[in-house]
Design a protein around this motif. Structure first.
Motif, short mmCIF file in Angstrom:
data_model
loop_
_atom_site.label_atom_id
_atom_site.label_comp_id
_atom_site.label_asym_id
_atom_site.label_seq_id
_atom_site.Cartn_x
_atom_site.Cartn_y
_atom_site.Cartn_z
N VAL A 19 1.07 -1.37 0.16
CA VAL A 19 -0.11 -0.03 0.51
C VAL A 19 1.30 1.22 -0.40
O VAL A 19 1.62 1.24 0.85
CB VAL A 19 -0.71 0.27 1.11
N GLU A 20 0.27 2.06 -0.92
CA GLU A 20 1.19 3.61 -0.34
C GLU A 20 0.71 4.80 0.01
O GLU A 20 -0.67 4.78 0.42
CB GLU A 20 0.44 4.27 -2.03
N VAL A 21 1.38 4.65 1.38
CA VAL A 21 0.92 5.35 3.14
C VAL A 21 1.01 6.72 2.28
O VAL A 21 1.87 7.09 1.88
CB VAL A 21 2.05 4.98 3.76
N GLU A 22 0.21 7.56 3.41
CA GLU A 22 0.47 8.99 3.72
C GLU A 22 1.99 9.44 3.64
O GLU A 22 2.22 8.71 5.05
CB GLU A 22 -0.53 9.48 3.83
N ARG A 23 2.91 9.81 2.87
CA ARG A 23 3.93 10.09 3.16
C ARG A 23 4.19 11.39 4.13
O ARG A 23 3.41 12.48 3.49
CB ARG A 23 5.01 10.63 1.70
N HIS A 24 5.61 11.84 4.84
CA HIS A 24 6.41 13.10 5.06
C HIS A 24 7.40 13.45 4.90
O HIS A 24 7.52 12.15 4.57
CB HIS A 24 5.66 12.48 6.79
N PRO A 25 7.52 14.10 4.38
CA PRO A 25 8.92 14.60 4.18
C PRO A 25 9.87 14.33 4.74
O PRO A 25 11.02 13.98 3.81
CB PRO A 25 8.95 16.15 4.17
N LEU A 26 9.88 13.88 6.18
CA LEU A 26 10.86 13.36 6.80
C LEU A 26 11.07 11.73 5.76
O LEU A 26 12.31 10.56 6.05
CB LEU A 26 11.24 13.81 8.15
N PHE A 27 9.91 10.82 5.20
CA PHE A 27 10.10 9.19 5.28
C PHE A 27 10.99 9.30 3.41
O PHE A 27 10.94 10.02 2.77
CB PHE A 27 8.74 9.21 4.93
N ASP A 28 11.88 8.34 3.65
CA ASP A 28 12.46 7.82 2.60
C ASP A 28 11.73 6.39 2.20
O ASP A 28 10.99 6.41 2.57
CB ASP A 28 14.00 7.38 3.18
N ARG A 29 12.24 6.75 0.43
CA ARG A 29 10.86 4.92 0.38
C ARG A 29 11.46 3.70 0.46
O ARG A 29 13.09 3.62 0.99
CB ARG A 29 10.60 5.66 -1.10
N GLY A 30 11.27 2.71 0.00
CA GLY A 30 11.91 1.84 -0.08
C GLY A 30 12.83 1.81 -1.22
O GLY A 30 12.35 2.27 -1.68
N HIS A 31 13.75 0.84 -1.31
CA HIS A 31 14.84 1.29 -2.34
C HIS A 31 14.69 -0.38 -2.63
O HIS A 31 15.15 -1.34 -2.74
CB HIS A 31 16.02 1.12 -1.65
N PRO A 32 14.08 -0.50 -4.32
CA PRO A 32 13.58 -2.06 -5.00
C PRO A 32 15.17 -2.20 -5.62
O PRO A 32 16.13 -3.12 -5.55
CB PRO A 32 12.69 -1.07 -6.32
N GLU A 33 16.04 -1.69 -5.35
CA GLU A 33 17.36 -1.76 -6.18
C GLU A 33 18.67 -1.60 -5.18
O GLU A 33 19.35 -2.55 -5.59
CB GLU A 33 18.12 -0.03 -6.93
N TRP A 34 18.01 -2.24 -3.67
CA TRP A 34 19.11 -2.87 -2.79
C TRP A 34 18.33 -4.49 -2.87
O TRP A 34 18.41 -4.87 -2.20
CB TRP A 34 19.01 -1.94 -1.19
N SER A 35 17.54 -4.72 -3.46
CA SER A 35 16.99 -6.14 -3.34
C SER A 35 17.05 -7.06 -4.78
O SER A 35 17.53 -6.48 -5.63
CB SER A 35 15.24 -5.80 -3.19
N ARG A 36 17.38 -8.40 -3.92
CA ARG A 36 17.81 -9.40 -5.33
C ARG A 36 16.61 -9.48 -6.49
O ARG A 36 16.70 -9.76 -7.29
CB ARG A 36 17.99 -10.48 -4.89
N LEU A 37 15.15 -9.26 -6.45
CA LEU A 37 14.18 -9.56 -6.45
C LEU A 37 13.45 -7.22 -6.48
O LEU A 37 12.93 -6.91 -5.73
CB LEU A 37 13.26 -10.42 -6.05
N PRO A 38 13.95 -7.37 -7.62
CA PRO A 38 13.97 -5.40 -7.34
C PRO A 38 12.02 -5.00 -7.95
O PRO A 38 11.99 -4.56 -8.96
CB PRO A 38 14.91 -5.07 -8.46
N LEU A 39 12.26 -5.25 -7.31
CA LEU A 39 10.05 -4.82 -7.40
C LEU A 39 9.68 -3.49 -7.19
O LEU A 39 10.17 -3.27 -6.36
CB LEU A 39 8.71 -5.71 -6.57
N PRO A 40 9.57 -2.76 -8.91
CA PRO A 40 9.23 -1.71 -8.69
C PRO A 40 8.54 -0.87 -6.82
O PRO A 40 8.32 0.42 -6.65
CB PRO A 40 8.29 -0.76 -10.06
N GLU A 41 7.28 -1.47 -7.10
CA GLU A 41 6.66 -1.25 -6.00
C GLU A 41 7.21 -1.50 -4.55
O GLU A 41 6.51 -1.10 -3.25
CB GLU A 41 5.75 -2.06 -5.39
N LEU A 42 8.22 -1.64 -4.75
CA LEU A 42 8.47 -2.13 -3.02
C LEU A 42 9.35 -0.20 -2.32
O LEU A 42 9.39 -0.01 -1.17
CB LEU A 42 10.23 -2.78 -3.34
N ALA A 43 9.22 1.04 -3.88
CA ALA A 43 9.68 1.57 -3.42
C ALA A 43 8.33 2.20 -2.18
O ALA A 43 7.91 3.50 -2.03
CB ALA A 43 9.09 2.93 -4.47
N ARG A 44 6.79 1.74 -1.90
CA ARG A 44 6.28 2.04 -1.47
C ARG A 44 6.69 2.12 -0.13
O ARG A 44 5.87 2.29 1.00
CB ARG A 44 4.73 1.86 -2.26
#
Ligand SMILES: C[S@@+](CC[C@H](N)C(=O)[O-])C[C@H]1O[C@@H](n2cnc3c(N)ncnc32)[C@H](O)[C@@H]1O
Length: 460
Positions: free
Chosen positions: A257-282
């Motif tokens: 789920v995409e959550v309501e974001r605060h400016p201090l939140f970083d996103r998840g990083h798909p590029e750090w995962s061996r399975l780089p699913l784009p939705e990990l950024a949520r």
């Protein structure tokens, strides 16, 4: 501190680049204490007016405050004993905000001890609904039960179970499930030699496998359309993005789920995962050098479908004698019975259970519900949890101290006090917030404040 700490920072430098310097400094720094106001007792704005400490708001949690005074000792203040707040890392306060339970729902905290997030979930439920707070560790689950009591949680069942056993019993039942997973605890490495000793890159992989297993059981426990929040206080992608990527691969019935974001939140990083699913950024990453707290990872998942299972109501199963004793106590000492439904006798304890007792059969139960008191030799003896779960105005005899009254600390040290009042139970309070029981007889107040909570006598 060298060795594993250096190895850890080297790994983090690969992820963070130059940012690793402020990151390491933030982890090494001693944090100011932080507290989350217990909205079961009062609103944050009312606490702010009476707060004995300076307060700075936690940006993502309306109930949360940093106490920017290194000399403040909020754990020793009588307001803490009265459950007006819970001391919690600001990053951990985001769990209750993201999972956001609503009154009436059934909520499960699968890895709940010592209870920081569970007490937040209960407060968001406004004590209405069911909170199953579980932890398989026998020592930690006892602390969990005590913390729930101090905060005045009356809707919780406390269990000491493995997730697989819960999934067999409660599959598809919960509206919201929290997995605050056991992790390598990288956020604590700078200050915890034991965590440093346990840490190694190999260990991260075995932790990830363990976390994956817990999450799979949590998935079974979530109802169709329900929410599952995964949290860790570690930075390793193996325990975060990769656990979620493997989970999503194995559970196509869940989405991130995409959550309501605060400016201090970083996103998840798909590029750090061996399975780089784009939705990990949520997912959400909190970093210790970008905001208050030591850092956390969160992924909010939702199960497809839309089906609320039937919610069986608890029945009264109190034997007649015990019920009579409880009612007699309530008539004499309280304005009204604080609980009328779901009363059961469990061993010697009289409890108000939030779900049918049969549902707990065969499970390791620490508390089947709100512990009202004990039925002993034909009499009802009120429990500490009853005192902390009601308001002072509900009791007939109240002894309420101001903060400056020396009898307040004497009571919290467990001392007997002189008191001219009618013989019987007295609810002792600080500024009308209940602290515990005393029993008045012949001009003395016998002290029933629990031994485990008493202030050391060296503190006057
Ligand atoms: C990060 S701590 C939880 C902190 C807690 N949620 C809080 O906010 O206070 C992780 C917890 O997971 C528990 N745990 C260990 N093995 C577990 C398992 N197999 N299933 C569920 N919980 C487990 C540990 O005992 C520990 O209390």
């Amino acid at each position: 501190m060298a060795g594993r700490w250096e190895d850890f920072l080297q790994r983090m430098a690969c992820l963070l680049g130059e940012e690793v310097k402020p990151f390491a400094e933030a982890l090494r720094r001693s944090e100011f204490p932080a507290l989350r106001v217990n909205t079961l007792k009062l609103l944050p704005e009312h606490f702010a007016k009476r707060s004995p400490f300076p307060l700075e708001p936690v940006p993502w949690c309306p109930e949360g405050f940093v106490v920017p005074d290194i000399g403040a000792r909020p754990a020793l203040h009588p307001y803490h004993a009265a459950g007006l707040y819970y001391l919690q890392d600001p990053a951990a306060m985001l769990a209750g905000v993201l999972l956001d339970p609503r009154p009436g729902e059934w909520v499960l905290d699968l890895c709940a001890a010592p209870g920081g997030k569970a007490t937040h979930l209960a407060a968001r439920l406004q004590n209405c609904g069911v909170l199953v707070a579980n932890d398989p560790n026998p020592r930690r689950v006892t602390v969990l039960a005590r913390n729930l009591e101090r905060i005045g949680v009356t809707c919780a069942v406390v269990l000491q179970e493995e997730p697989a056993r819960l999934a067999q019993r409660f599959a598809g039942l919960f509206d919201r499930v929290l997995v605050d997973a056991p992790c390598s605890g990288e956020a604590t490495l700078a200050h915890d030699p034991e965590a440093r000793r346990r840490w190694s890159p190999k260990k991260l992989r075995s932790m990830a496998a363990w976390q994956g297993r817990i999450l799979a059981e949590a998935a079974r426990l979530t109802r169709p359309g329900g929410y599952l929040l995964y949290a860790t206080c570690t930075f390793a992608p193996e325990e975060n993005e990769e656990v979620i990527a493997s989970f999503l691969e194995a559970h196509p019935e869940f989405r991130l789920v995409e959550v309501e974001r605060h400016p201090l939140f970083d996103r998840g990083h798909p590029e750090w995962s061996r399975l780089p699913l784009p939705e990990l950024a949520r997912a959400v990453r909190l970093w210790p050098h970008r905001g208050p707290g030591k850092g956390h990872f969160y992924a909010l998942l939702q199960k497809e479908g839309e089906e609320t299972p039937p919610r069986p109501q608890p029945r009264n199963l109190l034997p007649l004698e015990a019920e009579k004793a409880y009612r007699t106590f309530c008539e004499r000492h309280l304005k009204d019975a604080p609980a009328k439904e779901g009363l059961v006798l469990w061993w010697e304890g009289v409890y108000r259970v939030p779900l049918p007792l049969e549902m707990l059969e065969g499970l390791r139960v620490l508390r089947p519900g709100w512990w009202l008191g004990s039925f002993k030799q034909g009499k009802f003896v009120p429990d500490h949890a009853l005192a902390l779960g009601i308001k002072a105005k509900q009791a007939n005899q109240v002894l309420s101290f101001s903060l400056s009254d020396p009898r307040l600390k004497a009571y919290l040290r467990g001392e007997e006090l002189p008191l001219n009042a009618e013989e019987g139970w007295v609810l002792v309070a600080v500024e009308e917030f209940p602290l515990g029981w005393g029993y008045c007889r012949q001009g003395r107040l016998r002290n029933f404040y629990p031994r485990a909570w008493r202030l050391p006598t060296s503190l006057s």
